[in-house]
Write a protein that holds these residues in place. Structure first.
Motif, PDB file in Angstrom:
ATOM      1  N   ALA A 182      67.772  73.211  -5.896  1.00 39.98           N
ATOM      2  CA  ALA A 182      67.572  73.952  -4.653  1.00 39.98           C
ATOM      3  C   ALA A 182      66.174  73.727  -4.104  1.00 39.98           C
ATOM      4  N   GLU A 183      65.200  73.762  -4.995  1.00 42.16           N
ATOM      5  CA  GLU A 183      63.813  73.563  -4.562  1.00 42.16           C
ATOM      6  C   GLU A 183      63.603  72.160  -4.015  1.00 42.16           C
ATOM      7  N   LYS A 184      64.173  71.172  -4.674  1.00 41.83           N
ATOM      8  CA  LYS A 184      63.999  69.778  -4.260  1.00 41.83           C
ATOM      9  C   LYS A 184      64.664  69.488  -2.924  1.00 41.83           C
ATOM     10  N   LEU A 185      65.820  70.090  -2.694  1.00 35.96           N
ATOM     11  CA  LEU A 185      66.578  69.820  -1.470  1.00 35.96           C
ATOM     12  C   LEU A 185      66.332  70.859  -0.375  1.00 35.96           C
ATOM     13  N   VAL A 186      65.492  71.842  -0.676  1.00 38.02           N
ATOM     14  CA  VAL A 186      65.175  72.924   0.260  1.00 38.02           C
ATOM     15  C   VAL A 186      66.454  73.649   0.692  1.00 38.02           C
ATOM     16  N   ILE A 187      67.206  74.073  -0.310  1.00 40.69           N
ATOM     17  CA  ILE A 187      68.400  74.879  -0.084  1.00 40.69           C
ATOM     18  C   ILE A 187      68.353  76.046  -1.066  1.00 40.69           C
ATOM     19  N   SER A 188      69.269  76.984  -0.939  1.00 43.39           N
ATOM     20  CA  SER A 188      69.288  78.115  -1.867  1.00 43.39           C
ATOM     21  C   SER A 188      69.972  77.721  -3.173  1.00 43.39           C
TER      22      SER A 188
END
Length: 217
Positions: free
Chosen positions: A174-180
């Motif tokens: 989630a952090e890497k792809l900027v998603i929840s």
């Protein structure tokens, strides 16, 4: 909900140790024990455990074949392989048979209880160690021709599967792809359904088999 556990190991002392550790958790109950692969299959049929701690090396039928037969009859059962990193060359085969992960017999008490809870909840034990073992297996194989086995996935789902294969958790994906984290989990769940695989471990294997991830990349 109480998680039902089956212990399968040919060493009585090992079973006794795991039994003592697991009994400290109110959410886990040991429904049966087995000293051979054949007995593990029979006990799994009789008690329908949620999680099986399965030794690989047992007299007669080994843990790999026992895992294959048990999951062939009852796919909902989760199997954790008991092994050692350095000497057991059958871990990969056990994962291919459908096991949800592995533990060493020197596992810490808290880690053992956490591991059982994790796989019972439908996750897989995908540590960097098991990822390295998968990589080592594929490092000696010819590169696959294409990733057609992943054709059903969207571009984002492929990206998520690639990150799973690199050993990232839902939070890290989630952090890497900027998603929840919830969105990351949803992508993984959809990939599992589309590819008809059991869990994250099987996703890693498929990612290497199809060439989505290459050893050494």
């Amino acid at each position: 909900m109480t998680v039902k556990v089956l212990l399968a190991d040919d060493q009585a002392l090992v079973r006794a140790g795991f039994r003592a550790l697991l009994r400290r958790s109110k959410d886990l109950t040991i429904v049966a024990e087995a000293a051979t692969g054949d007995e593990a299959v029979r006990q799994a049929r009789a008690t329908e455990p949620d999680v099986i701690l399965m030794d690989i090396r047992m007299p007669g039928m080994d843990g790999i074949e026992a895992t294959r037969r048990i999951l062939g009859e009852r796919p909902a059962t989760k199997v954790i392989i008991l092994t050692t990193f350095d000497t057991d060359e059958h871990v990969f085969a056990a994962l291919r048979a459908g096991a949800s992960g592995f533990l060493t017999k020197e596992v810490e008490p808290a880690e053992l209880r956490r591991a059982v809870a994790v796989v019972a909840a439908g996750e897989a034990l995908l540590s960097p160690g098991v990822t390295r073992r998968v990589v080592q297996q594929f490092a000696h194989r010819p590169a696959p021709a294409s990733g057609d086995g992943l054709a059903a996935l969207t571009a984002r789902e492929r990206e998520v599967v690639r990150l799973v294969a690199e050993g990232l958790s839902n939070d890290h994906i989630a952090e890497k792809l900027v998603i929840s984290p919830l969105t990351a989990k949803t992508h993984i769940t959809r990939a599992l359904m589309k590819l008809n695989v059991r869990d994250r471990v099987q996703l890693v294997i498929l990612a290497y088999e199809t060439g989505l991830v290459r050893a050494g990349s």
